[in-house]
Design an enzyme around this catalytic site. Sequence first.
Site, PDB file in Angstrom:
ATOM      1  NE  ARG A  69     -14.715  -5.545 -52.256  1.00 16.03           N
ATOM      2  CZ  ARG A  69     -14.153  -6.685 -52.293  1.00 16.03           C
ATOM      3  NH1 ARG A  69     -14.717  -7.653 -53.282  1.00 16.03           N
ATOM      4  NH2 ARG A  69     -13.158  -7.187 -51.677  1.00 16.03           N
ATOM      5  N   GLY A  70     -19.298  -6.909 -54.804  1.00 21.52           N
ATOM      6  CA  GLY A  70     -18.891  -8.105 -55.424  1.00 21.52           C
ATOM      7  C   GLY A  70     -17.490  -8.156 -55.574  1.00 21.52           C
ATOM      8  N   GLY A  71     -17.091  -9.477 -55.963  1.00 21.56           N
ATOM      9  CA  GLY A  71     -15.447  -9.681 -56.013  1.00 21.56           C
ATOM     10  C   GLY A  71     -15.001 -10.658 -54.972  1.00 21.56           C
ATOM     11  CD  GLN A  72     -12.657 -14.747 -56.555  1.00 24.23           C
ATOM     12  OE1 GLN A  72     -11.779 -15.221 -55.881  1.00 24.23           O
ATOM     13  NE2 GLN A  72     -12.867 -14.791 -57.723  1.00 24.23           N
ATOM     14  CB  ALA A 149      -9.175  -4.118 -57.427  1.00 30.80           C
ATOM     15  N   GLY A 151     -14.752  -3.064 -57.694  1.00 33.72           N
ATOM     16  CA  GLY A 151     -15.603  -3.733 -56.745  1.00 33.72           C
ATOM     17  C   GLY A 151     -16.940  -3.200 -56.300  1.00 33.72           C
ATOM     18  CB  SER A 164      -8.358  -0.065 -54.452  1.00 31.86           C
ATOM     19  OG  SER A 164      -8.434  -1.689 -55.042  1.00 31.86           O
ATOM     20  CB  CYS A 180      -9.092 -10.195 -57.594  1.00 30.89           C
ATOM     21  SG  CYS A 180      -9.338  -8.341 -57.123  1.00 30.89           S
TER      22      CYS A 180
END
Length: 218
Positions: A69-72, A149, A151, A164, A180
């Site tokens: 998934r995208g994000g950190q 968050a 993602g 989430s 993130c």
Amino acid sequence: MVNWITTDGLTDYEAAVAFMEDRAAAIAEGRAEECIWLVEHPPLYTAGTSARPADLVDPDRFPVHTTKRGGQYTYHGPGQRVAYVMLDVGRRGRDVRCFVRDLERWVIATLDTFNIKGEVRPGRVGVWVERPEKPPRPDGTPREDKIAAIGIRLRKWVSFHGISLNVDPDLKHFSGIVPCGISDHGVTSLVDLGLPVTMADLDVALRQTFEASVRARE
């Protein structure tokens, strides 16, 4: 029509990813309805496609799952509602940024039902709340805490992963990562904000606000 599924207890993360991938493929092929799946996970960290190794502060604290998934880095755990969205973005305009904004608006509308003002910030994906009761930041701006968050990943224009939203997780668990990639803001939850909201309360609000947004577009 969107099929809503709520799973009680704690759902294994890898099993959840497998379910999402299968369902997303079935939706893309016209074999299944769109789906929003509400779950909780045992304590774990996930690393998105932009995760930086230095942001994993305590790698031995909880299991770490690499995800596409995208994000950190994000945390999942008991007391946090994860809403996995397996939706046909192709028939929703094929605009990924717009789709993410729609998810943010969904969270904000849900928080509004509990009289919480959620906000978005440029360059910071997710939903934030101002904390005027806390001392301001060194630059004089108000403290802000992240409450949700976001993602997602797309495959054949069907989304999976999702949002989430913190109901009452152990906020100390977030200290094992830089959530993130943002180190100068905190994390909060509905209960931390002083609201005795249950997971069931949130689930009702999530569904009502999602369905209201669908009706508004029709």
